[in-house]
Scaffold this motif. Structure first.
Motif, PDB file in Angstrom:
ATOM      1  N   GLY A  53      -5.593 -14.845  15.492  1.00 20.43           N
ATOM      2  CA  GLY A  53      -5.722 -13.459  15.159  1.00 20.43           C
ATOM      3  C   GLY A  53      -6.390 -12.310  15.523  1.00 20.43           C
ATOM      4  N   VAL A  54      -7.325 -12.579  16.522  1.00 19.50           N
ATOM      5  CA  VAL A  54      -7.896 -11.555  17.176  1.00 19.50           C
ATOM      6  C   VAL A  54      -7.132 -10.401  17.909  1.00 19.50           C
ATOM      7  CG1 VAL A  54      -9.614 -11.157  19.116  1.00 19.50           C
ATOM      8  CG2 VAL A  54      -9.897 -13.046  17.540  1.00 19.50           C
ATOM      9  N   LYS A  55      -7.638  -9.213  17.533  1.00 12.15           N
ATOM     10  CA  LYS A  55      -6.883  -7.836  18.087  1.00 12.15           C
ATOM     11  C   LYS A  55      -7.669  -7.305  19.038  1.00 12.15           C
ATOM     12  CE  LYS A  55      -3.842  -7.835  14.273  1.00 12.15           C
ATOM     13  NZ  LYS A  55      -3.073  -9.252  14.508  1.00 12.15           N
ATOM     14  N   ARG A  56      -8.778  -7.444  19.213  1.00 17.77           N
ATOM     15  CA  ARG A  56      -9.569  -6.785  20.280  1.00 17.77           C
ATOM     16  C   ARG A  56     -10.969  -7.751  20.920  1.00 17.77           C
ATOM     17  NH1 ARG A  56     -13.419  -1.461  19.980  1.00 17.77           N
ATOM     18  NH2 ARG A  56     -12.630  -0.563  21.719  1.00 17.77           N
ATOM     19  N   VAL A  57     -10.783  -7.690  21.966  1.00 14.72           N
ATOM     20  CA  VAL A  57     -11.911  -8.398  22.948  1.00 14.72           C
ATOM     21  C   VAL A  57     -12.808  -7.388  23.602  1.00 14.72           C
ATOM     22  CG1 VAL A  57     -12.625 -10.356  24.269  1.00 14.72           C
ATOM     23  CG2 VAL A  57     -10.442 -10.497  22.884  1.00 14.72           C
ATOM     24  N   LEU A  58     -13.895  -7.603  23.396  1.00 12.77           N
ATOM     25  CA  LEU A  58     -14.757  -6.552  24.189  1.00 12.77           C
ATOM     26  C   LEU A  58     -15.981  -7.134  25.125  1.00 12.77           C
ATOM     27  CD1 LEU A  58     -16.145  -4.535  20.988  1.00 12.77           C
ATOM     28  CD2 LEU A  58     -14.731  -3.840  22.864  1.00 12.77           C
ATOM     29  N   LEU A  59     -16.447  -6.834  26.368  1.00 14.56           N
ATOM     30  CA  LEU A  59     -17.318  -7.456  27.117  1.00 14.56           C
ATOM     31  C   LEU A  59     -18.233  -6.281  27.753  1.00 14.56           C
ATOM     32  CD1 LEU A  59     -16.569  -7.182  30.279  1.00 14.56           C
ATOM     33  CD2 LEU A  59     -14.957  -8.952  29.639  1.00 14.56           C
ATOM     34  N   GLU A  60     -19.232  -6.625  28.371  1.00 17.64           N
ATOM     35  CA  GLU A  60     -20.187  -5.669  29.239  1.00 17.64           C
ATOM     36  C   GLU A  60     -20.184  -6.398  30.505  1.00 17.64           C
ATOM     37  OE1 GLU A  60     -23.547  -5.648  26.652  1.00 17.64           O
ATOM     38  OE2 GLU A  60     -22.862  -3.870  25.530  1.00 17.64           O
ATOM     39  N   VAL A  61     -20.002  -5.354  31.646  1.00 18.05           N
ATOM     40  CA  VAL A  61     -19.989  -5.951  33.103  1.00 18.05           C
ATOM     41  C   VAL A  61     -20.794  -5.047  33.563  1.00 18.05           C
ATOM     42  CG1 VAL A  61     -17.767  -4.891  33.700  1.00 18.05           C
ATOM     43  CG2 VAL A  61     -18.757  -6.863  34.902  1.00 18.05           C
ATOM     44  N   ARG A  62     -21.761  -5.305  34.795  1.00 23.28           N
ATOM     45  CA  ARG A  62     -22.378  -4.756  35.510  1.00 23.28           C
ATOM     46  C   ARG A  62     -21.452  -3.634  36.072  1.00 23.28           C
ATOM     47  NH1 ARG A  62     -27.997  -6.127  37.493  1.00 23.28           N
ATOM     48  NH2 ARG A  62     -27.270  -4.686  39.232  1.00 23.28           N
TER      49      ARG A  62
END
Length: 109
Positions: A53-62
């Protein structure tokens, strides 16, 4: 984590809170890079999150990580912000993938 006789090949670490998840680490052993391992593991994780049920996935990348950028774009991530100088003076691109984002599931690479 996926391993072979030489130890870890690819490692993914992230967490989920309610309908949102964050990817903290996607690492591939240098000798195994450019073979699609990271893409396959990340695709598997995204599919698992969707079933939860996850609606949004976030990440940080150089911002200077030119290898990761095409993979994340292919999997439906888009830039939603930046953190100036976040990685030892290099900007971090904040990427998000919303539910229903386009994903090429052909080979996960």
């Amino acid at each position: 984590m996926l391993c072979d006789g030489g130890g870890p090949v690819v490692l993914l670490r992230g967490h989920q809170v309610a309908e949102e998840a964050e990817l903290h680490l996607l690492w591939t052993r240098p000798s195994a890079r450019r073979r699609g391992w990271g893409g396959r593991l990340l695709s598997w994780w995204l599919a698992r999150l969707a079933k939860r049920g996850v609606k949004r996935v976030l990440l940080e990348v150089r911002a200077d990580n030119s290898v990761a950028a095409p993979l994340y774009a292919k999997l439906g991530f888009a830039e939603v912000g930046r953190r100036s100088g976040y990685f030892d003076g290099v900007d971090a691109r904040i990427l998000a993938r919303e539910e229903g984002a386009c994903e090429d599931e052909s080979d996960g690479s």
